[in-house]
Design a protein around this motif. Structure first.
Motif, PDB file in Angstrom:
ATOM      1  N   GLU A  47       0.839  -1.187   0.000  1.00  0.00           N
ATOM      2  CA  GLU A  47       0.000   0.000   0.000  1.00  0.00           C
ATOM      3  C   GLU A  47       0.878   1.243   0.000  1.00  0.00           C
ATOM      4  O   GLU A  47       1.873   1.315   0.718  1.00  0.00           O
ATOM      5  CB  GLU A  47      -0.895   0.020   1.243  1.00  0.00           C
ATOM      6  CG  GLU A  47      -1.883  -1.126   1.336  1.00  0.00           C
ATOM      7  CD  GLU A  47      -3.030  -0.980   0.364  1.00  0.00           C
ATOM      8  OE1 GLU A  47      -3.332   0.181  -0.020  1.00  0.00           O
ATOM      9  OE2 GLU A  47      -3.633  -1.997  -0.011  1.00  0.00           O
ATOM     10  N   SER A  79      -6.646   4.454   3.706  1.00  0.00           N
ATOM     11  CA  SER A  79      -7.501   5.026   2.672  1.00  0.00           C
ATOM     12  C   SER A  79      -7.537   6.546   2.828  1.00  0.00           C
ATOM     13  O   SER A  79      -7.608   7.062   3.937  1.00  0.00           O
ATOM     14  CB  SER A  79      -8.917   4.462   2.769  1.00  0.00           C
ATOM     15  OG  SER A  79      -9.754   5.005   1.773  1.00  0.00           O
ATOM     16  N   GLN A  93      -6.100   3.132  -2.118  1.00  0.00           N
ATOM     17  CA  GLN A  93      -7.537   3.350  -2.160  1.00  0.00           C
ATOM     18  C   GLN A  93      -7.844   4.750  -1.658  1.00  0.00           C
ATOM     19  O   GLN A  93      -7.216   5.246  -0.727  1.00  0.00           O
ATOM     20  CB  GLN A  93      -8.272   2.327  -1.286  1.00  0.00           C
ATOM     21  CG  GLN A  93      -9.787   2.519  -1.270  1.00  0.00           C
ATOM     22  CD  GLN A  93     -10.491   1.595  -0.288  1.00  0.00           C
ATOM     23  OE1 GLN A  93      -9.862   0.727   0.305  1.00  0.00           O
ATOM     24  NE2 GLN A  93     -11.777   1.797  -0.111  1.00  0.00           N
ATOM     25  N   LYS A 117     -15.726   5.501  -4.284  1.00  0.00           N
ATOM     26  CA  LYS A 117     -14.517   4.800  -3.873  1.00  0.00           C
ATOM     27  C   LYS A 117     -13.706   4.409  -5.110  1.00  0.00           C
ATOM     28  O   LYS A 117     -14.278   3.963  -6.105  1.00  0.00           O
ATOM     29  CB  LYS A 117     -14.867   3.541  -3.076  1.00  0.00           C
ATOM     30  CG  LYS A 117     -15.587   3.814  -1.768  1.00  0.00           C
ATOM     31  CD  LYS A 117     -15.928   2.519  -1.040  1.00  0.00           C
ATOM     32  CE  LYS A 117     -16.680   2.803   0.256  1.00  0.00           C
ATOM     33  NZ  LYS A 117     -17.043   1.533   0.955  1.00  0.00           N
ATOM     34  N   TRP A 134     -10.045   2.349  -6.264  1.00  0.00           N
ATOM     35  CA  TRP A 134      -8.858   1.547  -5.977  1.00  0.00           C
ATOM     36  C   TRP A 134      -7.898   1.717  -7.145  1.00  0.00           C
ATOM     37  O   TRP A 134      -8.283   1.496  -8.308  1.00  0.00           O
ATOM     38  CB  TRP A 134      -9.212   0.072  -5.825  1.00  0.00           C
ATOM     39  CG  TRP A 134      -9.932  -0.277  -4.568  1.00  0.00           C
ATOM     40  CD1 TRP A 134      -9.408  -0.834  -3.432  1.00  0.00           C
ATOM     41  CD2 TRP A 134     -11.343  -0.127  -4.311  1.00  0.00           C
ATOM     42  NE1 TRP A 134     -10.399  -1.028  -2.481  1.00  0.00           N
ATOM     43  CE2 TRP A 134     -11.589  -0.599  -2.999  1.00  0.00           C
ATOM     44  CE3 TRP A 134     -12.415   0.377  -5.067  1.00  0.00           C
ATOM     45  CZ2 TRP A 134     -12.867  -0.592  -2.438  1.00  0.00           C
ATOM     46  CZ3 TRP A 134     -13.676   0.384  -4.495  1.00  0.00           C
ATOM     47  CH2 TRP A 134     -13.890  -0.101  -3.200  1.00  0.00           C
ATOM     48  N   LYS A 187      -7.451  -6.361  -7.583  1.00  0.00           N
ATOM     49  CA  LYS A 187      -8.092  -5.699  -6.441  1.00  0.00           C
ATOM     50  C   LYS A 187      -8.266  -6.663  -5.276  1.00  0.00           C
ATOM     51  O   LYS A 187      -8.180  -6.265  -4.098  1.00  0.00           O
ATOM     52  CB  LYS A 187      -9.441  -5.129  -6.871  1.00  0.00           C
ATOM     53  CG  LYS A 187     -10.234  -4.449  -5.766  1.00  0.00           C
ATOM     54  CD  LYS A 187     -11.500  -3.833  -6.349  1.00  0.00           C
ATOM     55  CE  LYS A 187     -12.400  -3.286  -5.248  1.00  0.00           C
ATOM     56  NZ  LYS A 187     -13.098  -4.349  -4.510  1.00  0.00           N
TER      57      LYS A 187
END
Length: 386
Positions: A127, A163, A188, A196, A198, A313
């Motif tokens: 991430e 996020s 994200q 939303k 991604w 994803k």
């Protein structure tokens, strides 16, 4: 049954084998037959089902993924019960390079299988992203903790458990931000309207800090999955390039628009979308995929493989039907690699699905099952050998 087989099998599954025991275990596997392996494999499979908290549907999907990764001639799927094929596939992948770890990660447990000491290896992506504010300031989000990241014209940008969220309740004016995922990163975010997004590796999204006017418009490069918050009065538009865009009201879809791919793919999961390329306009229904070639030609695939499209994803590589260059481009983005071909590019077609949590050496060991050789060198270089 060889008296050492059950003990070594158990130690292998627990990742407790010494190097000498691993060699002994692999040698035994070449000698034993189905009658000796069946009880061990069934116990391992039953134990996996008992220890994980997966639903019945999730277990079935996991089995299907495992079976796709292993050659039918090795497992004799059609001649064995479902549990035998699944367990045998788990074992085959363990031997190939550590996919057991990837499966166990789904239940929050399982050891990491490291590369041999002294060899070169590359960790999987993680991430992270880079946020570029309207004033040009860049913020690396990889190591930031929860809390306020920036405030722009009344819009608050907050990082919450990995996020990025935009709160535009008191926004005074519109400004534009860009979120970029370098190679080896994914991220994200939640846009000001609640949509939303991604982002896959090597991608970017440019968007306003508040949506006003008659439309909600963003610009994308690379790959992204959208869950668009429904608003019939303010359509959501994804600009892919100067000639192509996607218009929706509220829906779920995936866009793959990497410049080094042969075409742009937009795949619809729910709702409906309108695709435009030059003067061509098409409407998509769920399950369909729009493909835009480099020349701008727009075509429709009626029944897209939705699981394959969204595998990234969900944390997987899905290589079903992929050529070697296609596989290498995906690995290059996720592991931040330079891929070098020594000699002619092998004409191979891949199948199956692998966790994106694997070390690069584990992935290449599994891929060698289709007779392609790899070498990992310092400097994040992956050499494809003839």
């Amino acid at each position: 049954m060889n008296s050492r087989l059950p003990e070594l099998f158990e130690r292998w599954m627990q990742n407790q084998c010494t190097p000498a025991e691993k060699e002994e275990f692999l040698h035994l596997l070449e000698e034993v037959g189905p009658d000796e392996m069946n009880p061990l494999l069934k116990d391992a499979w039953d134990s996996l089902k008992a220890e994980t908290m997966l639903s019945t549907g999730e277990k079935d999907r996991m089995v299907d993924r495992i079976l796709q990764q292993s050659p039918a001639e090795e497992i004799e799927i059609s001649r064995r019960p479902r549990w035998w094929a699944a367990a045998a596939a788990i074992l085959v992948l363990c031997i190939a390079g550590g996919a057991w770890y990837g499966l166990q990660q789904r239940s929050g447990k399982g050891p990491v299988v490291n590369a041999p000491k002294g060899s070169h290896d590359v960790n999987p992506g993680k991430e992270g992203a880079i946020l570029t504010l309207a004033n040009g300031k860049t913020i690396v989000l990889d190591s930031l903790g929860n809390g306020l990241v920036a405030k722009q014209n009344g819009t608050q940008v907050v990082l919450n458990n990995g996020s990025l969220l935009y709160h535009a309740e008191d926004a005074e004016a519109i400004s534009y931000n860009t979120i970029t995922t370098p190679r080896g990163r994914k991220f994200q975010l939640v846009l000001p309207d609640g949509t939303k997004v991604w982002l896959n590796a090597a991608s970017s999204l440019r968007f306003p800090t508040v949506f006003s006017g008659k439309e909600r418009k963003v610009e994308i490069t690379g790959e992204a999955f959208f869950e668009v918050n429904r608003n019939t009065a303010q359509p959501f538009i994804v600009q892919i390039n100067e000639h192509a865009d996607i218009r929706v009201v509220g829906t779920q879809f995936n866009v793959n628009a990497y410049e080094d791919e042969a075409s742009i793919h937009t795949t619809l999961l729910e709702g409906s979308v309108r695709i435009r390329s030059h003067e061509q306009v098409r409407l998509l229904s769920p399950g369909q995929q729009a493909q835009i070639s480099n020349s701008g030609e727009l075509s429709i695939v009626e029944h897209a493989n939705l699981e394959q499209v969204t595998a990234w994803k969900a944390g997987f590589f899905n290589f079903r039907g992929a050529s070697l260059p296609e596989v290498m481009r995906e690995l290059a983005r996720w592991y931040d690699l330079e891929v070098i071909y020594e000699g002619k590019i092998p004409e191979q077609q891949f199948e199956g699905e692998l966790p994106r949590t694997l070390q690069l050496s584990q992935v290449t060991k599994i891929l060698t099952k289709v007779d392609v050789k790899f070498r990992i060198e310092q400097g994040r270089r992956l050499i494809v050998q003839p």
